[in-house]
Design an enzyme around this catalytic site. Structure first.
Site, PDB file in Angstrom:
ATOM      1  N   SER A  40       0.821  -1.210   0.000  1.00 61.07           N
ATOM      2  CA  SER A  40       0.000   0.000   0.000  1.00 61.07           C
ATOM      3  C   SER A  40       0.856   1.262   0.000  1.00 61.07           C
ATOM      4  O   SER A  40       0.518   2.257  -0.654  1.00 61.07           O
ATOM      5  CB  SER A  40      -0.975   0.004   1.184  1.00 61.07           C
ATOM      6  N   ASN A  41       1.993   1.242   0.703  1.00 65.18           N
ATOM      7  CA  ASN A  41       2.900   2.391   0.628  1.00 65.18           C
ATOM      8  C   ASN A  41       3.566   2.465  -0.737  1.00 65.18           C
ATOM      9  O   ASN A  41       3.831   3.562  -1.245  1.00 65.18           O
ATOM     10  CB  ASN A  41       3.949   2.315   1.734  1.00 65.18           C
ATOM     11  N   MET A  80       9.997  -6.834   5.127  1.00 66.25           N
ATOM     12  CA  MET A  80      10.060  -7.437   6.454  1.00 66.25           C
ATOM     13  C   MET A  80      11.321  -8.283   6.650  1.00 66.25           C
ATOM     14  O   MET A  80      11.271  -9.409   7.129  1.00 66.25           O
ATOM     15  CB  MET A  80       8.815  -8.294   6.686  1.00 66.25           C
ATOM     16  N   ARG A  81      12.457  -7.702   6.278  1.00 69.52           N
ATOM     17  CA  ARG A  81      13.735  -8.368   6.502  1.00 69.52           C
ATOM     18  C   ARG A  81      14.719  -7.376   7.096  1.00 69.52           C
ATOM     19  O   ARG A  81      14.819  -6.234   6.630  1.00 69.52           O
ATOM     20  CB  ARG A  81      14.319  -8.909   5.189  1.00 69.52           C
ATOM     21  N   HIS A 118       8.262   3.640   9.214  1.00 66.54           N
ATOM     22  CA  HIS A 118       7.879   2.858  10.395  1.00 66.54           C
ATOM     23  C   HIS A 118       6.642   3.492  11.032  1.00 66.54           C
ATOM     24  O   HIS A 118       6.558   4.724  11.117  1.00 66.54           O
ATOM     25  CB  HIS A 118       9.029   2.822  11.407  1.00 66.54           C
ATOM     26  N   ASP A 175      14.950  -0.003  12.898  1.00 64.64           N
ATOM     27  CA  ASP A 175      14.158   1.223  13.025  1.00 64.64           C
ATOM     28  C   ASP A 175      14.976   2.369  13.601  1.00 64.64           C
ATOM     29  O   ASP A 175      14.507   3.153  14.432  1.00 64.64           O
ATOM     30  CB  ASP A 175      12.906   0.970  13.884  1.00 64.64           C
ATOM     31  N   GLU A 212       0.837   7.431   6.666  1.00 64.27           N
ATOM     32  CA  GLU A 212       2.008   6.927   5.954  1.00 64.27           C
ATOM     33  C   GLU A 212       1.910   7.219   4.462  1.00 64.27           C
ATOM     34  O   GLU A 212       2.915   7.575   3.819  1.00 64.27           O
ATOM     35  CB  GLU A 212       2.137   5.415   6.159  1.00 64.27           C
TER      36      GLU A 212
END
Length: 233
Positions: free
Chosen positions: A16-17, A93-94, A112, A148, A177
């Site tokens: 979505s981003n 997601m890594r 984030h 992060d 976001e």
């Protein structure tokens, strides 16, 4: 207008981003072109979004490699072949090794769903609600080896409302976001901000090139905050 930056996007899911970046990059004056989308997970929706927009895609499945370094070498090879000079994580997601981060130092952005440095890591919205915080939001930052962490390009503040559920709060933060990431990428790709030590600072620009923060529009709306741009406006 100077040449647009060639941007690669790393994803792991629905994208979505990524879609927000795709939509922003359609504007003729947007200073970045999305030239490659790579997923580490086969068959995800984000790949369909990129293909629908005519952006080349690649799947580099981390499970196919014996080590993180081997996986990242394949990422580097694909990014280099596409001439990517600026990299964006969009739901990727890594965790990346220090070697990869060093190769892309100050050319690699992440988003984030909290106001960093608060609430790093996963299960962000549940932790925000448990904490009793009244304001949360999202952050775009340059990637560093620590999770992060890194110089902050911009943030969007989102109020936590009475009776919020995790799902309701997550939806409002996600909407923020989608506003923040294109704004932050514009600042970086246009050269209006740059890393100075471990902070992001604005550089002088003409008044018609400046991007000010957006004020909140009402209860539950987000507000964008970016480094001030030095100069007389």
């Amino acid at each position: 207008m100077s040449a647009k930056r060639r941007v690669g996007v790393l994803i792991s899911g629905r994208g979505s981003n990524l879609q927000a970046l795709i939509d922003a990059a359609k504007a003729p004056d947007y200073p970045a072109d999305l030239v490659l989308v790579i997923s580490n997970v086969p068959g995800v929706q984000g790949l369909d979004r990129a293909e629908a927009a005519g952006i080349p895609t690649s799947t580099v499945n981390h499970r196919d490699f014996p080590s993180r370094e081997a996986f990242e070498a394949a990422l580097d090879e694909a990014l280099g072949a596409a001439g990517v000079d600026l990299l964006c994580n969009a739901g990727f997601m890594r965790l990346l090794t220090e070697g990869f981060v060093s190769r892309w130092l100050d050319r690699h952005l992440n988003i984030h769903p909290s106001l960093l440095p608060a609430f790093k890591g996963l299960d962000t919205h549940a932790r925000v609600l448990r904490s009793g915080a009244r304001i949360t939001g999202c952050t775009v930052h340059f990637v560093r080896a620590a999770m992060d962490d890194g110089p902050i390009v911009g943030q969007a503040a989102v109020p936590v409302l009475e009776g919020d559920t995790e799902e309701a709060l997550a939806a409002r933060v996600l909407a923020a976001e989608h506003r923040l990431y294109p704004h932050a990428l514009r600042l970086v790709a246009s050269g209006q901000v740059a890393v100075d030590g471990e902070r992001v600072a604005g550089i002088p620009v003409r008044p018609d090139e400046s991007n000010g923060a957006d004020a909140p529009e009402g209860r539950g709306e987000s507000a964008l905050f970016s480094p001030p741009l030095r100069g007389n406006f």
